[in-house]
Design a protein around this motif. Sequence first.
Motif, PDB file in Angstrom:
ATOM      1  N   LYS A   1      48.713  18.420  68.466  1.00  0.00           N
ATOM      2  CA  LYS A   1      48.251  19.578  67.699  1.00  0.00           C
ATOM      3  C   LYS A   1      46.745  19.778  67.931  1.00  0.00           C
ATOM      4  O   LYS A   1      46.285  20.893  68.149  1.00  0.00           O
ATOM      5  CB  LYS A   1      48.522  19.335  66.215  1.00  0.00           C
ATOM      6  CG  LYS A   1      48.677  20.610  65.438  1.00  0.00           C
ATOM      7  CD  LYS A   1      49.362  20.339  64.126  1.00  0.00           C
ATOM      8  CE  LYS A   1      48.881  21.269  63.053  1.00  0.00           C
ATOM      9  NZ  LYS A   1      47.691  20.839  62.348  1.00  0.00           N
ATOM     10  N   ALA A   2      46.023  18.669  67.912  1.00  0.00           N
ATOM     11  CA  ALA A   2      44.577  18.742  68.137  1.00  0.00           C
ATOM     12  C   ALA A   2      44.282  19.271  69.540  1.00  0.00           C
ATOM     13  O   ALA A   2      43.246  19.894  69.776  1.00  0.00           O
ATOM     14  CB  ALA A   2      43.941  17.373  67.937  1.00  0.00           C
ATOM     15  N   ALA A   3      45.215  19.033  70.474  1.00  0.00           N
ATOM     16  CA  ALA A   3      45.017  19.496  71.851  1.00  0.00           C
ATOM     17  C   ALA A   3      45.495  20.939  72.024  1.00  0.00           C
ATOM     18  O   ALA A   3      45.523  21.465  73.134  1.00  0.00           O
ATOM     19  CB  ALA A   3      45.759  18.571  72.815  1.00  0.00           C
ATOM     20  N   GLY A   4      45.912  21.577  70.913  1.00  0.00           N
ATOM     21  CA  GLY A   4      46.248  23.004  70.976  1.00  0.00           C
ATOM     22  C   GLY A   4      47.733  23.302  71.141  1.00  0.00           C
ATOM     23  O   GLY A   4      48.127  24.458  71.242  1.00  0.00           O
ATOM     24  N   ALA A   5      48.583  22.240  71.155  1.00  0.00           N
ATOM     25  CA  ALA A   5      50.022  22.485  71.308  1.00  0.00           C
ATOM     26  C   ALA A   5      50.650  22.702  69.929  1.00  0.00           C
ATOM     27  O   ALA A   5      49.979  22.538  68.905  1.00  0.00           O
ATOM     28  CB  ALA A   5      50.669  21.297  72.005  1.00  0.00           C
ATOM     29  N   ALA A   6      51.922  23.110  69.894  1.00  0.00           N
ATOM     30  CA  ALA A   6      52.629  23.302  68.629  1.00  0.00           C
ATOM     31  C   ALA A   6      53.868  22.403  68.638  1.00  0.00           C
ATOM     32  O   ALA A   6      54.994  22.880  68.742  1.00  0.00           O
ATOM     33  CB  ALA A   6      53.019  24.771  68.478  1.00  0.00           C
ATOM     34  N   PRO A   7      53.639  21.084  68.528  1.00  0.00           N
ATOM     35  CA  PRO A   7      54.757  20.156  68.694  1.00  0.00           C
ATOM     36  C   PRO A   7      55.701  20.110  67.497  1.00  0.00           C
ATOM     37  O   PRO A   7      55.299  20.429  66.378  1.00  0.00           O
ATOM     38  CB  PRO A   7      54.058  18.801  68.860  1.00  0.00           C
ATOM     39  CG  PRO A   7      52.735  18.955  68.198  1.00  0.00           C
ATOM     40  CD  PRO A   7      52.378  20.411  68.230  1.00  0.00           C
TER      41      PRO A   7
END
Length: 222
Positions: free
Chosen positions: A151-157
């Motif tokens: 999430k911190a890396a910009g993904a929506a896991p």
Amino acid sequence: MSVVIAVDGTAASGKGTLATKLAEHFDFAHLDSGSLYRLVALGVVDAGGDPNREADAVRAAQAIDHRRASDPAIRTAEMGRVASLVSVFPAVRAALLQYQRHFAAHPPGGEKGAVIDGRDIGTIVCPDADAKLFVDAAPDVRAHRRWLELKAAGAAPDEAALLAEIRERDRRDRERPIAPLKQAADAALLDTTHLDIDAAFAAALALVRPRVEAALRAQAKG
Ligand code: DC
């Protein structure tokens, strides 16, 4: 003789962060051996190969491009999954063994020691390591940490999917016949379920420090 710390453990247990911090603390070189398997995975995917085909995986292992070790492309959940698939093949493991052992014996930069993290460092790659840790945490805690990271890396896991993936990866890593994920008989177990990173590092340091300091003293005496 260089001083070697082996840090093995399950996916997202915190072993990579701990290995990085231990290397900084002792001024040792650090090798994330998982990145080697991830590079093999990237090689297979880039070549349009099949990670379940031994020939494709071995070809990628023999042509590994170490310059891409910090490429974010290898850090995705998908590359972790593919890395776990290619890592079951004995010839892939054999192709990576020499590099890891050379790193342990001759840490880059002329450092006095090396910290290597992975799954089979204390059992197969460096069975004579001076200090060994086996890091683990409850699967749901590991899935949550991975979720926060992605999430911190910009993904929506999807956290439930991450938990399923972690359980599947644990199973595959533990059950493969060659170099399975397993605590070495002489490794200290560190359960990070209830520890934040600072507490986990303090615990890791307390476990390895006596052995590392003894090995450094023996090294200094020659
Ligand atoms: O630690 P990681 O998530 O980057 O590792 C990815 C996969 O690589 C892991 O699921 C199994 C494989 N691996 C291995 O078989 N042996 C190692 N020493 C390190 C990783």
